[in-house]
Scaffold this active site. Structure first.
Site, PDB file in Angstrom:
ATOM      1  CG  PHE A  84       6.730  59.071  79.221  1.00  0.00           C
ATOM      2  CD1 PHE A  84       7.748  58.131  79.170  1.00  0.00           C
ATOM      3  CD2 PHE A  84       6.278  59.499  80.463  1.00  0.00           C
ATOM      4  CE1 PHE A  84       8.308  57.623  80.333  1.00  0.00           C
ATOM      5  CE2 PHE A  84       6.835  58.998  81.632  1.00  0.00           C
ATOM      6  CZ  PHE A  84       7.853  58.057  81.574  1.00  0.00           C
ATOM      7  CG  HIS A 106      13.287  63.153  75.088  1.00  0.00           C
ATOM      8  ND1 HIS A 106      13.699  63.961  76.116  1.00  0.00           N
ATOM      9  CD2 HIS A 106      11.980  62.915  75.321  1.00  0.00           C
ATOM     10  CE1 HIS A 106      12.695  64.214  76.919  1.00  0.00           C
ATOM     11  NE2 HIS A 106      11.628  63.590  76.455  1.00  0.00           N
TER      12      HIS A 106
HETATM   13  C1  DLZ Z   1       9.319  65.240  74.557  1.00  0.00           C
HETATM   14  C2  DLZ Z   1       8.937  64.387  73.414  1.00  0.00           C
HETATM   15  C3  DLZ Z   1       9.788  64.235  72.305  1.00  0.00           C
HETATM   16  C4  DLZ Z   1      11.130  64.918  72.217  1.00  0.00           C
HETATM   17  N1  DLZ Z   1       9.442  63.500  71.246  1.00  0.00           N
HETATM   18  C5  DLZ Z   1       8.251  62.871  71.265  1.00  0.00           C
HETATM   19  C6  DLZ Z   1       7.860  62.058  70.166  1.00  0.00           C
HETATM   20  O1  DLZ Z   1       8.555  61.917  69.145  1.00  0.00           O
HETATM   21  N2  DLZ Z   1       6.647  61.429  70.243  1.00  0.00           N
HETATM   22  C7  DLZ Z   1       5.835  61.542  71.346  1.00  0.00           C
HETATM   23  O2  DLZ Z   1       4.738  60.938  71.354  1.00  0.00           O
HETATM   24  N3  DLZ Z   1       6.179  62.315  72.381  1.00  0.00           N
HETATM   25  C8  DLZ Z   1       7.345  62.968  72.372  1.00  0.00           C
HETATM   26  N4  DLZ Z   1       7.710  63.746  73.426  1.00  0.00           N
HETATM   27  C9  DLZ Z   1       6.734  63.938  74.538  1.00  0.00           C
HETATM   28  C10 DLZ Z   1       6.748  62.839  75.616  1.00  0.00           C
HETATM   29  O3  DLZ Z   1       6.066  61.675  75.177  1.00  0.00           O
HETATM   30  C11 DLZ Z   1       6.022  63.358  76.876  1.00  0.00           C
HETATM   31  O4  DLZ Z   1       4.747  63.824  76.534  1.00  0.00           O
HETATM   32  C12 DLZ Z   1       6.794  64.482  77.537  1.00  0.00           C
HETATM   33  O5  DLZ Z   1       8.126  64.091  77.811  1.00  0.00           O
HETATM   34  C13 DLZ Z   1       6.114  64.876  78.868  1.00  0.00           C
HETATM   35  O6  DLZ Z   1       6.646  66.036  79.301  1.00  0.00           O
END
Ligand code: DLZ
Length: 162
Positions: free
Chosen positions: A64, A95
């Site tokens: 994200f 998510h």
């Molecule tokens: C929270 C989250 C989840 C559940 N899964 C992933 C993922 O599979 N791959 C990824 O790169 N990041 C994930 N994140 C983290 C979010 O990208 C982000 O860093 C958080 O929501 C910020 O609090």
């Protein structure tokens, strides 16, 4: 349909990248996968003439955060393009969908807002094995593909700007 090997490309179709400078933003979530993508991207850039000192790498916590880090890369570093690397694996909650939608819209917007390419090197898979298969496994390395795309797009931008 057979999956294309992400590391297969015709080197004759890749412009010489010497003199180019690239930023790479990489998410550390699923680092077993994303650090393999980073390794592939760096090696491919260097193979095509980019100097080590012209590759600027920044790590972020998750996929994200790639959008804003990509923007900072464009604002604060003088790069010909930015490669965004991440891996989102589907879990039990929605998510996955929110992160995928956010980063896809974000990187698309960066491409429109800045005059350099931002490359979508994000794996979105149903499980870890599918991701590993595309991070140096049986389907090649998405990082290689992202680096090749970055070189081609940076070259195109330079050519059209003239
Ligand atoms: C929270 C989250 C989840 C559940 N899964 C992933 C993922 O599979 N791959 C990824 O790169 N990041 C994930 N994140 C983290 C979010 O990208 C982000 O860093 C958080 O929501 C910020 O609090």
């Amino acid at each position: 349909m057979a999956t294309r090997n992400l590391s297969d490309y015709d080197p004759d179709l890749i412009p010489d990248a010497s003199g180019m400078r690239f930023g790479i933003v990489v998410a550390d979530w699923n680092s077993q996968v994303t650090h393999a993508l980073l390794d592939g991207a760096v090696k491919t850039l260097v193979r095509h003439g980019v100097k080590d000192e012209d590759i600027i790498v920044s790590h972020v916590p998750g996929t994200f955060e790639l959008t804003v880090a990509g923007q900072w890369m464009a604002e604060y570093e003088d790069t010909d393009g930015v490669i965004c690397l991440g891996c989102v694996i589907q879990g039990e909650t929605p998510h996955f969908t929110y992160i995928c939608e956010g980063v896809t819209r974000g990187i698309t917007q960066l491409n429109l807002d800045y005059n350099i390419p931002f490359i979508f090197g994000v794996l979105t898979t149903l499980n870890l094995q599918q991701a590993l298969d595309r991070a140096g496994g049986i389907h090649g390395n998405k990082g290689d593909e992202a680096a090749v795309t970055a070189i081609k797009m940076a070259y195109l931008q330079r050519r059209m700007e003239k």
